[in-house]
Design a protein around this motif. Structure first.
Motif, short mmCIF file in Angstrom:
data_model
loop_
_atom_site.label_atom_id
_atom_site.label_comp_id
_atom_site.label_asym_id
_atom_site.label_seq_id
_atom_site.Cartn_x
_atom_site.Cartn_y
_atom_site.Cartn_z
N GLY A 180 1.38 3.83 -2.96
CA GLY A 180 0.93 5.16 -2.79
C GLY A 180 2.00 6.11 -3.02
O GLY A 180 1.81 7.23 -3.74
N ILE A 216 -3.27 6.39 -1.01
CA ILE A 216 -3.41 5.23 -0.46
C ILE A 216 -4.80 4.77 -0.47
O ILE A 216 -5.34 3.28 -0.58
N SER A 242 0.81 -1.08 0.05
CA SER A 242 -0.19 -0.01 -0.04
C SER A 242 0.72 1.27 0.05
O SER A 242 0.44 2.08 -0.67
#
Lengths: 344, 314
Positions: free
Chosen positions: B109, B245, B105
């Motif tokens: 991101g 995210i 993640s």
């Protein structure tokens, strides 16, 4: 706001002629945007994967390929193909879904009522609750209830939509068992439109998805109404209205709220498009059989005709909403019209 | 001039930084300190996941279906180690999958924001400095893209990219496609802000001076204007990181993002949703809480940064 029409009070009011010129210019811009989106959709058709490959199986002869190529018009120049594609799209012909083997327009029409009903209920919820809570938090600015609502709205904005949906399912379907967690419930066919409004299970199935979808827009509208309302309540004419001895209710609703509505209507209009787009997420969480779920499945299985059709459809919607909202400024705000302001 | 040793040591860069106004502001804001600490713990957990995680969730040898659906704090049926946050259907330790999922993640991101930033800054500088047709074309594209919600744009790019990549590479490419899709959906903010700041900066005297001594346009843009427009970019980058995210988690949750073989937090939540009805709440709950903590702390940091870097608000 974004680079849309200047709402600057010092700007010269538009005359009818300039208004017409502005309208034509905006319609022209919208048409160009749609042509570009059409080009993207067409390129997806033409270049992502080979349409011949998709339609003919493994066993094929060169003659088959050539014949199909001519039949689909793939041997013609790019511009001609693009024109043909647009011609088909305008008539609602988006080709055949790779996955379901049925015309895309047929599938879309079948799925559209589910999404439109969900979006309509969510929008209604967001607008009515958003305005009510916005007015409440503005009037009771320092009250306990207003502070609680404002803090809660901050958390609501930071929560991703899909988590809100899951949270609601866990609470009301799994723990309490009050409401269904997926699907539309029983539907009734009215002509080609299937509606969930007429059965109790259909209505119950609508509750959780519409809250999930409407919550974010509701907080946006609420915060907007609140700040606009606070702005208006400071104005002189509100003080005069109070001095005239008008009741608090009349001041708040007849005078203050009415004047906050211009920005609210424009922002709400723009949010309407987002509701349709964010329905993709809500429909996936609740397995709601609408257009958004169709789109997500199309991406998963690389069903290009469905993706292209969805893109075209949603673009027409977004561009149309933008255009209408821009035009609405004139209808709502008399300060922008020269024939009304001149007389005072 | 003779180099004489100074009686006192020069203040180091670090101590100068620690005495700065920026750090003073930071220490005075409890929200900023708490969210910084939370974000730092999460980032460190993600970076050092292989060292911290008690199990390797992607090593089939360490998995045993006998351990499937263990409740939090129950012991491993074989070794007696306890599963702090329970296990999922395949017997994978939830705590470990979260650490590894957070890696994906955060990586997606950060990389997406970096990509959006580079693209947005470049186009914004070009639009602001050159003007004319370049500016018109770039800003019209930005306007059109802004009409559509960025999550929709990201989905579409993901779908097209998926169609272009051959089937056997799709899972490997998914992460990179995700980065490009989210990055491309997010450059507009950077471009608009940089263009606006560049329009102001390019009329200042130092730019005229740089032109006079014969510096080239690229040099003026990169060495002179860019450093002066960076502080709003920093604020947008932080807030964009939180949004990226969440966007990644949303896409993965919808099944058009990180593949199950390389699960991000969104993929874990997607997996966990299936077990919510049968009462195995921990498979969903802990990844969801982690995602929330991550997004919220980065978001609050961004908010604080915006106020701290804006002298007018003090």
């Amino acid at each position: 706001m974004r680079g849309r029409f200047p709402l600057d009070p010092s700007a010269r009011p538009l005359s009818a002629g300039r208004m017409l010129a502005y309208t034509i210019q905006r319609v022209f811009q919208s048409a160009i945007v749609l042509l570009v989106v059409g080009l993207v959709a067409f390129s997806m058709f033409r270049f992502v994967g080979d349409p011949i490959d998709n339609m003919l199986g493994q066993e094929r002869t060169m003659e088959d390929v050539e014949r199909l190529r001519a039949q689909l018009g793939l041997d013609q120049p790019f511009v001609v193909q693009y024109y043909k594609f647009l011609e088909g799209a305008v008539q609602g012909n988006f080709g055949v879904s790779f996955r379901q083997g049925r015309p895309v327009s047929e599938i879309l029409l079948e799925r559209a009522p589910a999404t439109l009903e969900l979006a309509a209920v969510s929008a209604l919820l967001a607008i009515s609750l958003g305005i009510a809570l916005g007015v409440f938090t503005a009037i009771r600015r320092n009250g306990f209830g207003a502070n609680v609502i404002m803090s809660a709205s901050l958390i609501g904005v930071s929560l991703p939509t899909f988590l809100i949906g899951i949270l609601l399912i866990y609470l009301f379907s799994v723990k309490l068992g009050w409401l269904p967690s997926f699907g539309r419930g029983d539907t009734v066919d009215i002509g080609s439109w299937t509606t969930g409004f007429l059965t109790s299970s259909g209505l119950r199935a609508l509750i959780l998805p519409s809250i999930t979808l409407g919550l974010y827009q509701m907080t946006l509208i609420m915060r907007l109404v609140r700040s606009e309302m606070l702005e208006v309540l400071r104005q002189d004419y509100i003080r005069f209205a109070r001095a005239r001895g008008l009741r608090e209710r009349a001041v708040n609703f007849r005078h203050a709220l009415k004047n906050t509505l211009v920005p609210v209507i424009t922002v709400t209009g723009l949010q309407l498009g987002s509701i349709i787009a964010f329905a993709i997420i809500t429909e996936t969480v609740f397995q709601w059989p609408g257009v958004g779920l169709l789109f997500i499945n199309a991406i998963q299985f690389v069903d290009i005709p469905v993706m292209a059709a969805y893109l075209m459809l949603i673009s027409v919607m977004f561009v149309g909403i933008n255009l209408i909202v821009d035009m609405l400024y004139f209808a709502i705000d008399p300060r922008l019209r020269v024939d009304r302001t001149g007389g005072h | 001039m003779v180099d004489t040793p100074l009686p006192q040591k020069d203040p180091s860069r670090l101590s100068l930084a620690l005495q700065s106004d920026f750090v003073y502001q930071f220490k005075r804001s409890p929200v900023a300190v708490v969210s910084f600490v939370v974000a730092l713990i999460l980032v460190l957990g993600a970076v050092f996941a292989p060292l911290i995680a008690p199990f390797n969730p992607f090593d089939p040898a360490s998995l045993n279906l006998m351990n499937g659906f263990s409740r939090p704090m129950t012991p491993n049926a074989f070794t007696g180690d306890s599963f702090w946050l329970g296990t999922d259907d395949q017997g994978r330790d939830v705590f470990s999958t979260i650490l590894y999922g957070m890696r994906i993640s955060l990586f997606v991101g950060a990389a997406a924001v970096l990509f959006a930033m580079v693209l947005g800054i470049t186009l914004g500088l070009l639009a602001g400095y050159i003007g004319g047709w370049t500016e018109t074309i770039i800003m019209r594209i930005a306007d059109v893209q802004l009409t559509f919600p960025s999550i929709l744009v990201a989905m579409l790019i993901f779908g097209i990219a998926k169609g272009v990549t051959p089937v056997e590479y799709r899972d490997q490419m998914a992460i990179w496609v995700l980065i490009i899709a989210i990055g491309l959906s997010d450059w507009v903010q950077f471009a608009r802000v940089v263009r606006g700041a560049t329009l102001v900066e390019k009329n200042k005297e130092y730019v005229a001076a740089a032109k006079l001594i014969g510096r080239t346009s690229p040099a003026i843009m990169l060495r002179h204007i860019l450093p002066n427009v960076l502080s709003p970019v920093l604020v947008i980058a932080t807030i964009s990181l939180a949004l990226a995210i969440i966007a990644e988690a949303t896409l993965s949750f919808l099944g058009v993002g990180a593949p199950p073989t390389k699960p991000s937090l969104g993929t874990l939540i997607r997996i966990g949703q299936d077990f919510l009805f049968s009462g195995e709440w921990w498979i969903l709950f802990f990844p969801a809480m982690t995602l929330l903590a991550l997004a919220l702390s980065v978001n609050l940091l961004g908010d604080w940064l915006r106020d701290a870097l804006n002298p007018r608000l003090r």
